[in-house]
Design a protein around this motif. Structure first.
Motif, PDB file in Angstrom:
ATOM      1  N   SER A  62     111.997  24.979  42.153  1.00 40.85           N
ATOM      2  CA  SER A  62     111.281  25.387  43.377  1.00 40.85           C
ATOM      3  C   SER A  62     109.945  25.721  43.023  1.00 40.85           C
ATOM      4  CB  SER A  62     112.047  27.270  43.412  1.00 40.85           C
ATOM      5  OG  SER A  62     111.879  27.667  42.239  1.00 40.85           O
ATOM      6  N   LEU A  63     109.391  25.758  41.911  1.00 43.06           N
ATOM      7  CA  LEU A  63     107.880  26.015  41.578  1.00 43.06           C
ATOM      8  C   LEU A  63     107.282  24.661  41.965  1.00 43.06           C
ATOM      9  CD1 LEU A  63     105.339  27.345  40.779  1.00 43.06           C
ATOM     10  CD2 LEU A  63     106.106  26.442  38.240  1.00 43.06           C
ATOM     11  N   LYS A  64     107.772  23.600  41.732  1.00 43.92           N
ATOM     12  CA  LYS A  64     107.168  22.202  41.994  1.00 43.92           C
ATOM     13  C   LYS A  64     107.336  21.993  43.429  1.00 43.92           C
ATOM     14  CE  LYS A  64     107.907  18.721  39.104  1.00 43.92           C
ATOM     15  NZ  LYS A  64     108.522  17.529  38.291  1.00 43.92           N
ATOM     16  N   ALA A  65     108.478  22.234  44.151  1.00 41.96           N
ATOM     17  CA  ALA A  65     108.794  22.067  45.546  1.00 41.96           C
ATOM     18  C   ALA A  65     107.519  22.903  46.339  1.00 41.96           C
ATOM     19  CB  ALA A  65     109.948  22.525  45.968  1.00 41.96           C
ATOM     20  N   SER A  66     107.379  24.521  45.882  1.00 41.44           N
ATOM     21  CA  SER A  66     106.229  25.086  46.715  1.00 41.44           C
ATOM     22  C   SER A  66     104.957  24.504  46.303  1.00 41.44           C
ATOM     23  CB  SER A  66     106.178  26.554  45.835  1.00 41.44           C
ATOM     24  OG  SER A  66     105.327  27.362  46.347  1.00 41.44           O
ATOM     25  N   GLN A  67     104.703  23.794  45.271  1.00 43.30           N
ATOM     26  CA  GLN A  67     103.207  23.091  45.093  1.00 43.30           C
ATOM     27  C   GLN A  67     103.150  21.976  46.033  1.00 43.30           C
ATOM     28  OE1 GLN A  67     103.275  22.086  40.783  1.00 43.30           O
ATOM     29  NE2 GLN A  67     102.596  24.304  40.285  1.00 43.30           N
ATOM     30  N   TYR A  68     103.970  21.224  46.257  1.00 39.65           N
ATOM     31  CA  TYR A  68     103.934  19.987  47.219  1.00 39.65           C
ATOM     32  C   TYR A  68     103.988  20.722  48.721  1.00 39.65           C
ATOM     33  CZ  TYR A  68     104.963  16.559  43.782  1.00 39.65           C
ATOM     34  OH  TYR A  68     104.983  15.521  42.743  1.00 39.65           O
ATOM     35  N   LEU A  69     104.616  21.639  48.824  1.00 32.31           N
ATOM     36  CA  LEU A  69     104.547  22.221  50.204  1.00 32.31           C
ATOM     37  C   LEU A  69     103.263  22.645  50.733  1.00 32.31           C
ATOM     38  CD1 LEU A  69     105.939  23.093  52.844  1.00 32.31           C
ATOM     39  CD2 LEU A  69     106.521  25.427  51.601  1.00 32.31           C
ATOM     40  N   GLU A  70     102.618  23.425  49.829  1.00 34.22           N
ATOM     41  CA  GLU A  70     101.211  24.092  49.821  1.00 34.22           C
ATOM     42  C   GLU A  70     100.236  22.795  50.155  1.00 34.22           C
ATOM     43  OE1 GLU A  70     100.387  27.016  50.902  1.00 34.22           O
ATOM     44  OE2 GLU A  70     102.509  27.232  50.507  1.00 34.22           O
ATOM     45  N   LYS A  71     100.211  21.738  49.266  1.00 29.05           N
ATOM     46  CA  LYS A  71      99.722  20.551  49.434  1.00 29.05           C
ATOM     47  C   LYS A  71      99.646  19.844  50.701  1.00 29.05           C
ATOM     48  CE  LYS A  71      99.262  19.397  44.448  1.00 29.05           C
ATOM     49  NZ  LYS A  71      99.659  18.186  43.454  1.00 29.05           N
ATOM     50  N   GLY A  72     100.959  19.691  51.156  1.00 30.37           N
ATOM     51  CA  GLY A  72     101.229  19.195  52.498  1.00 30.37           C
ATOM     52  C   GLY A  72     100.780  20.154  53.575  1.00 30.37           C
ATOM     53  N   LYS A  73     100.503  21.369  53.455  1.00 28.63           N
ATOM     54  CA  LYS A  73      99.955  22.359  54.360  1.00 28.63           C
ATOM     55  C   LYS A  73      98.293  21.942  54.509  1.00 28.63           C
ATOM     56  CE  LYS A  73      99.496  27.072  55.776  1.00 28.63           C
ATOM     57  NZ  LYS A  73     100.000  28.478  55.403  1.00 28.63           N
ATOM     58  N   GLN A  74      97.493  21.824  53.413  1.00 33.14           N
ATOM     59  CA  GLN A  74      96.456  21.470  53.281  1.00 33.14           C
ATOM     60  C   GLN A  74      95.838  20.166  53.986  1.00 33.14           C
ATOM     61  OE1 GLN A  74      95.363  21.615  49.001  1.00 33.14           O
ATOM     62  NE2 GLN A  74      96.016  23.886  48.999  1.00 33.14           N
ATOM     63  N   TYR A  75      96.613  19.101  53.564  1.00 31.96           N
ATOM     64  CA  TYR A  75      96.431  18.090  54.123  1.00 31.96           C
ATOM     65  C   TYR A  75      96.675  17.798  55.831  1.00 31.96           C
ATOM     66  CZ  TYR A  75      95.925  15.513  49.607  1.00 31.96           C
ATOM     67  OH  TYR A  75      95.426  15.183  48.570  1.00 31.96           O
ATOM     68  N   SER A  76      97.578  18.688  56.218  1.00 34.11           N
ATOM     69  CA  SER A  76      97.846  18.905  57.901  1.00 34.11           C
ATOM     70  C   SER A  76      96.631  19.251  58.511  1.00 34.11           C
ATOM     71  CB  SER A  76      99.050  19.915  57.862  1.00 34.11           C
ATOM     72  OG  SER A  76     100.197  19.477  57.310  1.00 34.11           O
ATOM     73  N   GLY A  77      95.670  20.135  57.904  1.00 33.19           N
ATOM     74  CA  GLY A  77      94.522  20.374  58.530  1.00 33.19           C
ATOM     75  C   GLY A  77      94.797  21.125  59.985  1.00 33.19           C
ATOM     76  N   GLN A  78      94.251  20.566  60.839  1.00 32.85           N
ATOM     77  CA  GLN A  78      94.213  21.309  62.404  1.00 32.85           C
ATOM     78  C   GLN A  78      95.495  20.250  63.077  1.00 32.85           C
ATOM     79  OE1 GLN A  78      92.735  24.000  63.080  1.00 32.85           O
ATOM     80  NE2 GLN A  78      92.018  23.945  60.962  1.00 32.85           N
ATOM     81  N   HIS A  79      96.118  19.519  62.599  1.00 39.31           N
ATOM     82  CA  HIS A  79      97.029  18.880  63.044  1.00 39.31           C
ATOM     83  C   HIS A  79      98.332  19.645  63.571  1.00 39.31           C
ATOM     84  CE1 HIS A  79      99.766  15.707  64.159  1.00 39.31           C
ATOM     85  NE2 HIS A  79      98.931  14.595  64.142  1.00 39.31           N
ATOM     86  N   SER A  80      98.571  19.931  64.994  1.00 41.87           N
ATOM     87  CA  SER A  80      99.613  20.827  65.336  1.00 41.87           C
ATOM     88  C   SER A  80     100.885  20.597  65.184  1.00 41.87           C
ATOM     89  CB  SER A  80      99.440  21.292  66.801  1.00 41.87           C
ATOM     90  OG  SER A  80      99.393  19.977  67.555  1.00 41.87           O
ATOM     91  N   TYR A  81     101.017  19.195  65.140  1.00 40.32           N
ATOM     92  CA  TYR A  81     102.341  18.707  64.657  1.00 40.32           C
ATOM     93  C   TYR A  81     102.947  18.938  63.506  1.00 40.32           C
ATOM     94  CZ  TYR A  81     106.594  15.744  64.635  1.00 40.32           C
ATOM     95  OH  TYR A  81     108.071  15.107  64.528  1.00 40.32           O
ATOM     96  N   LEU A  82     101.973  18.519  62.593  1.00 41.16           N
ATOM     97  CA  LEU A  82     102.092  18.562  61.322  1.00 41.16           C
ATOM     98  C   LEU A  82     102.119  20.297  60.751  1.00 41.16           C
ATOM     99  CD1 LEU A  82     100.094  15.875  59.687  1.00 41.16           C
ATOM    100  CD2 LEU A  82     102.326  15.899  60.015  1.00 41.16           C
ATOM    101  N   GLN A  83     101.670  20.967  61.198  1.00 39.22           N
ATOM    102  CA  GLN A  83     101.598  22.564  60.974  1.00 39.22           C
ATOM    103  C   GLN A  83     102.791  22.807  61.491  1.00 39.22           C
ATOM    104  OE1 GLN A  83      98.282  24.078  63.341  1.00 39.22           O
ATOM    105  NE2 GLN A  83      96.761  23.415  61.703  1.00 39.22           N
ATOM    106  N   ALA A  84     103.597  22.430  62.570  1.00 38.46           N
ATOM    107  CA  ALA A  84     105.092  22.765  62.851  1.00 38.46           C
ATOM    108  C   ALA A  84     105.980  22.580  61.924  1.00 38.46           C
ATOM    109  CB  ALA A  84     105.279  22.187  64.486  1.00 38.46           C
ATOM    110  N   LEU A  85     105.592  21.186  61.371  1.00 42.24           N
ATOM    111  CA  LEU A  85     106.461  20.694  60.526  1.00 42.24           C
ATOM    112  C   LEU A  85     106.622  21.630  58.855  1.00 42.24           C
ATOM    113  CD1 LEU A  85     106.293  16.824  60.462  1.00 42.24           C
ATOM    114  CD2 LEU A  85     108.014  18.315  61.480  1.00 42.24           C
ATOM    115  N   TYR A  86     105.407  22.283  58.880  1.00 42.01           N
ATOM    116  CA  TYR A  86     105.280  22.718  57.566  1.00 42.01           C
ATOM    117  C   TYR A  86     106.435  24.019  57.644  1.00 42.01           C
ATOM    118  CZ  TYR A  86     103.637  26.689  54.623  1.00 42.01           C
ATOM    119  OH  TYR A  86     103.520  27.733  53.730  1.00 42.01           O
ATOM    120  N   TYR A  87     106.477  24.988  58.815  1.00 39.00           N
ATOM    121  CA  TYR A  87     107.591  25.807  58.892  1.00 39.00           C
ATOM    122  C   TYR A  87     108.979  25.371  58.568  1.00 39.00           C
ATOM    123  CZ  TYR A  87     103.668  28.702  60.331  1.00 39.00           C
ATOM    124  OH  TYR A  87     102.514  29.433  60.393  1.00 39.00           O
ATOM    125  N   PHE A  88     109.454  23.940  58.884  1.00 43.39           N
ATOM    126  CA  PHE A  88     110.643  23.628  58.642  1.00 43.39           C
ATOM    127  C   PHE A  88     110.803  23.268  57.128  1.00 43.39           C
ATOM    128  CE2 PHE A  88     113.005  19.718  57.545  1.00 43.39           C
ATOM    129  CZ  PHE A  88     114.305  20.036  58.036  1.00 43.39           C
TER     130      PHE A  88
END
Length: 663
Positions: A62-88
């Protein structure tokens, strides 16, 4: 026979729904994603790769998964579609620890993704609903999960054209029926899932999961012979990947098959392979799940000593004991194991603990077992007393006392059983009512969300329309109107300097055409955003509108029955547009020659009534048509929380009544 039914019953209870899983070759899968992170040409691709790695590691680290998730959120930037995927993917990470927060994340992902009308967005919404329902199942709400699969996940997958996702949903429905011991229905959905995966050429791991599921269904439904071909089909796909996580499910299903065949050594050997692989991968719960299968194998092989050792070991594992269903299995299994070992005291204790944990009317037979175990226990204790009394020479007195005690126990047991049954019936009915209330509340909540979203969408469309009207009206009046006026002035100057009578007449003709163009331009600009409405109010604007539309062939009787000009500008514009559209329809489409328009206000309710002598229309036939004008009227009426009533017939004119909330 009783031991075999115990195995079938308990295995059905502990079957959990599968989650979206990675391919069979997991190392190649993760390596390819790591390469993408290193070589990706854009941040959006890196965001998606991090999200997928987070999903892969969620069940392992879960720790490694959480790190990858937060990196994905950073790379999403202002992209609204990728921001929606973050919550999934956030919901996917949370579903092992916090069910409520996980479900909230999945619902937020669905809400944000609903703005996007793409196949991928529909697929992710289907997966979000699937995972939401899977959590509901883990809360023992199987009905909600089946309802979500059939009415949410599957329709969205079909809308996306994603047959793999649809097949996964069919398989989940099959698992729900399998867990409910409705094996015939489970078989139908499992076979449908397999057929869908094959037709869609889905990844191999989807078929592997389907084969394992239908094999377990055959074993649990006393059709063990049909389980072997399904297991063989799964093995053909798994054999090239000796380190695949899916082998754990395969060894579990194979162990069940051999146990029900009575081949206990083969069952234990297969399960031991799975246990070794789970230990190698550090997957403690999967290791314990396979050890639970070993307990069943020992129990059915009448090796009750080993069965008790295995059950004792499992009850010391926190991962296994976190789930209520696992505790139920172990308590019940330990009770029967101790009973077969003639350890009646512990047997009664474990059966009592199981009874206290169970709260379903479907476990009535187990309640009877508790009382039967209690009688056996007390009789065993009494027998010891009898033996002691025999040694003291008071056998006759003991028989009389024992007879009275047995009668008392039978009467007390009967009374207690009746009370327990009545209490269980009361609890069951209460839970049924509570479940129905929760389902109703859930549907009402969803309906309110849909209505709110529709209202926000309509509001945005109408506001955008009015802003565009204002802009066009201003541009036409100030821009093109000014240019035409300037052209007319310049042309008039040329007329004064022209001496030829023919040229002068031609130029005057052109000047008149420019006058007509300026007049028409001002009329168009006025219709788009009437100045009278902004300057003098709604009443004057409606009166001018009626006068401007009257002609030799059309008479409009505007009746002001009293209303306030203090309404908000936005509300006045909506009312003006509704009336404008009503009059336009009556003149252009109904070809009415006489129109009566009444406007009035009572507190916060504004009334509009229009009657005409036009050609009318067939209400039933018109219901299947979707005109833009009527649609605009309905949108504005809906925005003002009003209602509209239309009464019309062919060649009999039309009457329209509208009520609007203007507070």
């Amino acid at each position: 026979m009783r031991r075999l039914s115990l195995l079938v019953f308990l295995l059905a209870v502990c079957s959990w729904c599968f989650a979206q899983a990675p391919p069979l070759n997991e190392k190649a899968f993760t390596d390819s994603l790591e390469n993408v992170l290193q070589q990706a040409p854009s941040d959006s691709i890196r965001a998606r790769a991090n999200y997928l790695l987070s999903e892969f590691w969620a069940a392992k680290d879960s720790l490694k998964a959480s790190q990858y998730l937060e990196k994905g959120k950073q790379y999403s930037g202002q992209h609204s579609y990728l921001q929606a995927l973050y919550y999934f993917y956030e919901g996917n990470l949370l579903k092992k620890g916090d069910y409520d927060k996980s479900q909230a994340s999945f619902m937020k992902a669905d809400t944000l993704l609903s703005r996007f009308k793409t196949a991928e967005a529909y697929t992710f919404r289907s997966k979000a609903w699937y995972d939401y329902g899977a959590i509901a199942q883990r809360k023992n709400d199987y009905k909600a999960f089946a309802d979500i699969l059939l009415n949410k996940a599957i329709p969205l997958a079909q809308q996306a054209g994603d047959q793999t996702a649809a097949g996964r949903d069919y398989l989940a429905v099959g698992i729900v029926f399998k867990n409910a011991s409705q094996f015939d229905k489970a078989e139908i959905y499992c076979l449908k899932a397999i057929e869908t995966f094959r037709n869609a050429h889905s990844p191999s791991h989807e078929l592997v999961t389907a084969y394992h599921t239908i094999a377990e269904n055959y074993s649990l439904s006393a059709r063990n012979a049909k389980a072997k071909p399904a297991l063989d089909s799964a093995w053909k796909l798994l054999e090239p990947f000796p380190e695949s996580d899916y082998l754990l499910d395969h060894y579990a299903a194979e162990g069940m098959y051999y146990t029900l065949e009575g081949k206990f050594k083969d069952a234990l050997a297969s399960l031991d392979k799975g246990i070794q692989l789970a230990r190698k991968k550090g997957m403690r719960y999967e290791e314990q799940r396979l050890q639970m299968q070993q307990f069943y194998a020992y129990f059915n092989d009448n090796n009750f000593v080993k069965a008790k050792e295995m059950a004792t070991l499992l009850m010391q594992q926190k991962e296994m004991m976190q789930l209520v269903s696992n505790r139920q299995q172990l308590y019940y299994g330990m009770a029967l194991t101790c009973e077969n070992l003639h350890q009646m005291g512990p047997a009664y204790t474990w059966m009592k603990r199981y009874s206290e944990l169970s709260d379903s009317l479907a476990r009535t037979q187990l309640t009877n077992d508790v009382h039967a175990m209690e009688i056996k226990y007390r009789n065993a204790e009494k027998q010891k007393e009898i033996d002691a009394l025999k040694a003291k020479g008071i056998q006759d007195a003991l028989h009389a006392k024992n007879s009275r005690l047995v009668n008392w126990l039978l009467g007390a047991a009967s009374l207690i059983l009746l009370v327990v049954l009545l209490f269980a019936l009361f609890v069951y009915r209460s839970k049924q009512k509570l479940a129905a209330q929760k389902e109703l509340s859930y549907r009402q909540h969803l309906h309110e969300i849909e209505q709110q979203q529709q209202l926000q969408f309509s509001q945005a469309v109408l506001q955008g329309e009015e802003q565009e009207r204002r802009r066009l009206a201003r541009d036409l009046h100030d821009g093109l109107g000014g240019m035409l006026a300037g052209a007319k002035i310049n042309l008039s100057a040329q007329i004064e300097d022209t001496y030829s009578q023919g040229q002068r007449a031609e130029l005057e003709k052109i000047t008149q055409q420019l006058d007509h163009s300026v007049t028409e331009l001002r009329r168009i600009a006025h219709n788009m955003m009437p100045v009278n409405l902004l300057k003098f109010g709604l009443k004057t604007a409606l009166k001018d509108l009626c006068e401007s539309l009257m002609s030799e062939n059309t008479r409009i009787d505007f009746q002001d029955l009293g209303f306030e000009d203090t309404l908000r500008e936005e509300v006045q514009i909506h009312i003006y547009r509704i009336v404008q559209e009503l009059l336009s329809n009556a003149i252009r489409h109904a070809q009415a020659s006489n129109i009566i328009l009444q406007c009035s206000q009572n507190d916060h309710i504004f009334f509009i009534t229009q009657e005409d002598n036009g050609k009318g229309f067939d209400m039933q036939a018109a219901g299947n048509e979707k005109g833009i004008g009527l649609s605009n009227i309905r949108n504005r009426v809906g925005f003002l929380r009003g209602k509209i009533d239309i009464d019309s017939a062919v060649n009999e004119g039309t009457t329209i009544n509208i009520e609007l909330h203007v507070d």
